[in-house]
Design an enzyme around this catalytic site. Structure first.
Site, PDB file in Angstrom:
ATOM      1  N   CYS A   2      70.513 104.957  84.420  1.00 27.51           N
ATOM      2  CA  CYS A   2      70.904 106.368  84.504  1.00 27.51           C
ATOM      3  C   CYS A   2      72.409 106.498  84.732  1.00 27.51           C
ATOM      4  CB  CYS A   2      70.189 107.017  85.682  1.00 27.51           C
ATOM      5  SG  CYS A   2      68.409 106.821  85.601  1.00 27.51           S
ATOM      6  N   ARG A  27      75.100 104.428  77.889  1.00 30.12           N
ATOM      7  CA  ARG A  27      74.193 103.664  78.759  1.00 30.12           C
ATOM      8  C   ARG A  27      72.745 103.823  78.328  1.00 30.12           C
ATOM      9  NH1 ARG A  27      77.053 103.455  83.999  1.00 30.12           N
ATOM     10  NH2 ARG A  27      75.124 103.638  85.157  1.00 30.12           N
ATOM     11  N   TRP A  81      67.305 107.580  82.436  1.00 22.42           N
ATOM     12  CA  TRP A  81      66.609 106.575  81.633  1.00 22.42           C
ATOM     13  C   TRP A  81      65.258 106.403  82.317  1.00 22.42           C
ATOM     14  CZ3 TRP A  81      67.015 104.646  77.024  1.00 22.42           C
ATOM     15  CH2 TRP A  81      66.331 103.489  76.701  1.00 22.42           C
ATOM     16  N   ASN A 107      70.420 107.251  90.668  1.00 22.19           N
ATOM     17  CA  ASN A 107      70.345 106.099  89.763  1.00 22.19           C
ATOM     18  C   ASN A 107      69.776 104.949  90.580  1.00 22.19           C
ATOM     19  OD1 ASN A 107      70.708 104.219  87.756  1.00 22.19           O
ATOM     20  ND2 ASN A 107      72.890 103.919  88.175  1.00 22.19           N
ATOM     21  N   GLY A 108      68.672 104.344  90.121  1.00 18.61           N
ATOM     22  CA  GLY A 108      68.060 103.238  90.867  1.00 18.61           C
ATOM     23  C   GLY A 108      66.564 103.451  90.972  1.00 18.61           C
ATOM     24  N   GLU A 488      72.122  82.702  71.034  1.00 19.44           N
ATOM     25  CA  GLU A 488      72.889  83.962  71.060  1.00 19.44           C
ATOM     26  C   GLU A 488      72.793  84.674  69.722  1.00 19.44           C
ATOM     27  OE1 GLU A 488      73.894  85.839  73.151  1.00 19.44           O
ATOM     28  OE2 GLU A 488      75.276  87.168  72.101  1.00 19.44           O
ATOM     29  N   LYS A 492      71.326  88.480  69.297  1.00 23.68           N
ATOM     30  CA  LYS A 492      72.095  89.555  68.659  1.00 23.68           C
ATOM     31  C   LYS A 492      71.278  90.220  67.576  1.00 23.68           C
ATOM     32  CE  LYS A 492      74.410  90.271  70.863  1.00 23.68           C
ATOM     33  NZ  LYS A 492      74.581  89.782  72.091  1.00 23.68           N
ATOM     34  N   GLU A 495      68.054  92.189  68.935  1.00 19.12           N
ATOM     35  CA  GLU A 495      68.225  93.362  69.812  1.00 19.12           C
ATOM     36  C   GLU A 495      68.805  94.557  69.067  1.00 19.12           C
ATOM     37  OE1 GLU A 495      70.917  93.161  73.124  1.00 19.12           O
ATOM     38  OE2 GLU A 495      72.210  91.762  72.104  1.00 19.12           O
ATOM     39  N   HIS A 511      58.829  69.994  66.099  1.00 24.62           N
ATOM     40  CA  HIS A 511      57.805  69.984  67.161  1.00 24.62           C
ATOM     41  C   HIS A 511      57.020  71.284  67.183  1.00 24.62           C
ATOM     42  CE1 HIS A 511      59.348  66.214  68.769  1.00 24.62           C
ATOM     43  NE2 HIS A 511      60.556  66.692  68.528  1.00 24.62           N
ATOM     44  N   LYS A 610      72.680  99.195  78.822  1.00 21.50           N
ATOM     45  CA  LYS A 610      73.873  98.343  78.824  1.00 21.50           C
ATOM     46  C   LYS A 610      73.903  97.438  80.050  1.00 21.50           C
ATOM     47  CE  LYS A 610      77.707  96.552  77.556  1.00 21.50           C
ATOM     48  NZ  LYS A 610      77.627  95.492  76.522  1.00 21.50           N
TER      49      LYS A 610
HETATM   50  C1  AGP Z   1      73.298  91.177  75.338  1.00 23.42           C
HETATM   51  O1  AGP Z   1      73.639  91.644  74.044  1.00 23.42           O
HETATM   52  C2  AGP Z   1      72.424  92.143  76.091  1.00 23.42           C
HETATM   53  N1  AGP Z   1      72.991  93.434  76.143  1.00 23.42           N
HETATM   54  C3  AGP Z   1      71.973  91.597  77.432  1.00 23.42           C
HETATM   55  O2  AGP Z   1      71.319  90.373  77.203  1.00 23.42           O
HETATM   56  C4  AGP Z   1      73.093  91.346  78.475  1.00 23.42           C
HETATM   57  O3  AGP Z   1      73.888  90.255  78.075  1.00 23.42           O
HETATM   58  C5  AGP Z   1      72.424  91.011  79.808  1.00 23.42           C
HETATM   59  O4  AGP Z   1      71.676  92.138  80.213  1.00 23.42           O
HETATM   60  C6  AGP Z   1      73.415  90.629  80.905  1.00 23.42           C
HETATM   61  O5  AGP Z   1      74.281  91.708  81.154  1.00 23.42           O
HETATM   62  P1  AGP Z   1      75.583  91.432  82.076  1.00 23.42           P
HETATM   63  O6  AGP Z   1      76.428  90.430  81.337  1.00 23.42           O
HETATM   64  O7  AGP Z   1      76.232  92.756  82.215  1.00 23.42           O
HETATM   65  O8  AGP Z   1      75.087  90.877  83.371  1.00 23.42           O
END
Ligand code: AGP
Length: 615
Positions: A2, A27, A81, A107-108, A488, A492, A495, A511, A610
């Site tokens: 949020c 966000r 959110w 927020n939380g 990675e 990418k 997501e 395997h 984010k």
């Molecule tokens: C990566 O593209 C994602 N958005 C997610 O995996 C992110 O890297 C992860 O949540 C960690 O976030 P941070 O680096 O802000 O701790």
């Protein structure tokens, strides 16, 4: 996650709050709202709506005709959110207390909200929402005895869980109270006005002088005064941070998406990250913010790395650096696993916590657990003043500039370059000679140019993306430094394009995963011109034999792989230890263009936020 914002001053708070909420849109959210207090302290006005801020603006237009909205110089806003309860009008924030005199945005997650709610209902309070947050509004009313700060303090003492809250009351038409535990609160200090927000991007247009609250802080702000105390009303002082970026940094700058902008920013981000830190003559890196001199570094006998998601993949590269350069035994864990498994920490263990946002709950928990066990903690963060950066106590900022897109790109390459600098500094207190150190530092200084050269391959990558955008499954394979790069690349793609993608150590194919290979399952093979390439080439042959199309990411001019791929993305030659950076930039562009072709909401993918500030 949020977004919250609050304003008190002489201006019309509605416009400031709405523009702040727009800055927080990245966000991710599914409802929004605003609560306003007129100067004369009459009834609070709340306008909220499921959907987007544009819907909220339309609702506000309907709620106010003419110019009376100019009287509202005190207000709070929220983008929600959904965690407890669907994104409905009733569940949107801000929430009002039973008597309508208090409004809160939160927020939380309040972990003990059910028992609090049950008690309040027994006492005659009625709830209009399914949220955990609404209990906060009613508790403030229950605790209020004429002092708004005191009522908020008494309330938060009853809460278990994480909160960042802003509170206003019609009984105090000039005052905002904010409190934080686990969810960030930043306070913009301006002349004659105070702006509070869950992150700096909503403040930086008004002031660069920002204070970040710590857990347990309670802020009381009027238009001309800001007090910060503990819950027990003991005054605390928090240092002012000067934000070194400005609003255009969080604009798209002509790019279609923040993600593409941030991919293209990597040469600059890398240059900013190494600027002033490479000591080529001494063959080492200067990282004063680690507050560790060679004497300190020489005594570290074990390193634990804790991180999540993309930061975890950067940490995997870091593990190779600490072992290859400094021969320090290094373990990397997902942050949640680190703190849950009761980690073995010796007095000379160093925990490196990696987090772009500096607010990821699991990584913050790992930092706290490591401190509890007496480890030295280094935070590698991008957001200045973030909780993990502050609670680590020492560390290294990325200086990559704000990363707005949910998919992390420039943070990854900057994290890798910072980890390389830290590893070199540690290694020079051990067996790395000044000559070898000079060579490694020289290679690091080439990073901005290497990144530039990969990005120049974008037209080729776009064409490859067009060819494979309809695939339903992807594999990414690599060895050594290319193994984290494979993970990675898969993250990418999945997501932002919603294509199922898996990263594997190339040797693992046989395997099990090889059973899935078929002509409609592209395999991205990471084969820069490094020794491990030879074995991965045999994996490419295995893919060819099963008619799985192979997209190779390989070094310019390398002919060894010819005949083993269907498509190839060429990257500039570089030292093996730096190869994850050009390779991952190529993967970022491939994922971006596939997602763009598929019409996906690239900067705010479904279900993602984010920064994951809840465990
Ligand atoms: C990566 O593209 C994602 N958005 C997610 O995996 C992110 O890297 C992860 O949540 C960690 O976030 P941070 O680096 O802000 O701790």
């Amino acid at each position: 996650m949020c977004g919250i914002i609050g304003y008190t001053g002489a201006k019309n708070s509605i416009n400031i709050i709405l523009s702040g909420l727009h800055r927080l849109e990245y966000r991710g959210y599914d409802s929004a709202g605003i609560a306003l207090c007129p100067k004369n302290g009459e009834k609070l006005v709340v306008v909220k709506t499921p959907g987007k801020i544009i819907d909220l603006e339309n609702s506000i237009q309907k709620a106010f005709t003419g110019t009376e909205n100019r009287n509202y110089t005190l207000g709070i806003g929220h983008t929600r959110w959904a965690t407890h309860g669907a994104p409905t009008l009733a569940n949107a924030h801000p929430h009002l207390s039973r008597n309508g005199q208090f409004a809160i945005a939160h927020n939380g997650i309040i972990e003990n909200y059910e028992e609090l709610k049950a008690r309040l209902i027994k006492q005659g309070y009625s709830f209009v929402s399914e949220t955990d947050s609404e209990v906060i509004a009613h508790l403030i009313e229950e605790c209020y005895e004429g002092d708004l700060r005191g009522a908020v303090a008494a309330t938060v003492e009853k809460l278990d869980g994480a909160y960042g809250i802003v509170v206003i009351s019609s009984k105090h038409p000039d005052t905002i109270v904010a409190a934080r535990k686990g969810s960030p609160i930043a306070v913009g200090i301006c002349d004659g006005e105070t702006i509070i927000a869950s992150d700096v991007s909503a403040i930086v247009n008004y002031t660069k002088k920002v204070i970040f609250l710590n857990d347990g802080d309670i802020l009381t702000a009027t238009s001309d005064n800001v007090d910060i105390t503990s819950v027990k009303n003991i005054p605390v002082s928090r240092e002012m941070t000067h934000i070194d970026w400005d609003i255009h940094d969080i604009e798209k700058g002509g790019y279609e998406h923040f993600m593409l902008k941030e991919i293209h920013e990597q040469p600059l981000a890398l240059a900013n990250g190494i600027r002033g830190r490479l000591l080529e003559n001494e063959g080492t890196a200067k990282l004063n913010s680690m507050q560790m001199d060679p004497h300190h570094m020489a005594r570290i006998d074990r390193i634990e790395i804790a991180a999540c998601g993309t930061s975890y993949h950067a940490g995997m590269v870091g593990k190779y650096y600490f072992e290859d350069f400094a021969s320090i035994s290094t373990e990397i864990q997902q942050a949640a696993e680190f703190r849950d498994r009761n980690p073995i920490i010796h007095r000379d263990t160093c925990l490196i916590a990696i987090s772009q946002s500096g607010e990821t709950a699991d990584t913050l928990a790992a930092v706290r657990e490591a401190h509890q066990k007496g480890a030295i903690v280094l935070g590698i963060c991008n957001v200045v003043g973030s909780t993990i950066a502050r609670e680590s106590g020492r560390g290294v900022y990325l200086h990559a500039g704000p990363e707005i897109s949910v998919a992390s790109t420039k943070a990854f390459t900057s994290q890798v370059s910072v980890l390389a600098m830290i590893a070199i500094a540690f290694a020079r207190t051990r067996r790395l000679s000044i000559t070898a150190g000079r060579e490694v530092i020289h290679q690091l200084s080439k990073l901005p140019e290497i990144a530039e050269n990969v990005i120049a391959q974008e037209p080729v990558i776009k064409k490859i993306a067009e060819k494979y955008a309809e695939a339903r499954d992807f594999f990414y394979i690599g060895r050594g430094y290319m193994y984290p790069a494979a993970l990675e690349g898969a993250l990418k793609l999945k997501e932002i394009s919603y294509i199922h993608a898996e990263g594997y150590h190339a040797a693992e194919l046989k395997h099990g995963p090889i059973a899935l290979l078929a002509k409609n399952v592209p395999v991205v093979a990471l084969v820069p011109n490094v020794p491990a390439k030879i074995k991965t080439m045999s994996n490419m042959l295995e893919c060819n034999a099963r008619h799985a199309p192979v997209i190779a990411i390989a070094t310019e001019g390398d002919k060894d792989i010819n005949g083993l791929y269907d498509d190839v993305i060429r990257i500039p030659p570089c030292a093996e230890f730096l190869s994850p950076i050009p390779v991952v930039i190529a993967e970022q562009l491939l994922a971006y263009h596939i997602a763009r072709i598929r019409g996906c909401p690239i900067d705010q993918p479904r279900n993602l936020a984010k920064s994951v500030t809840v465990e």
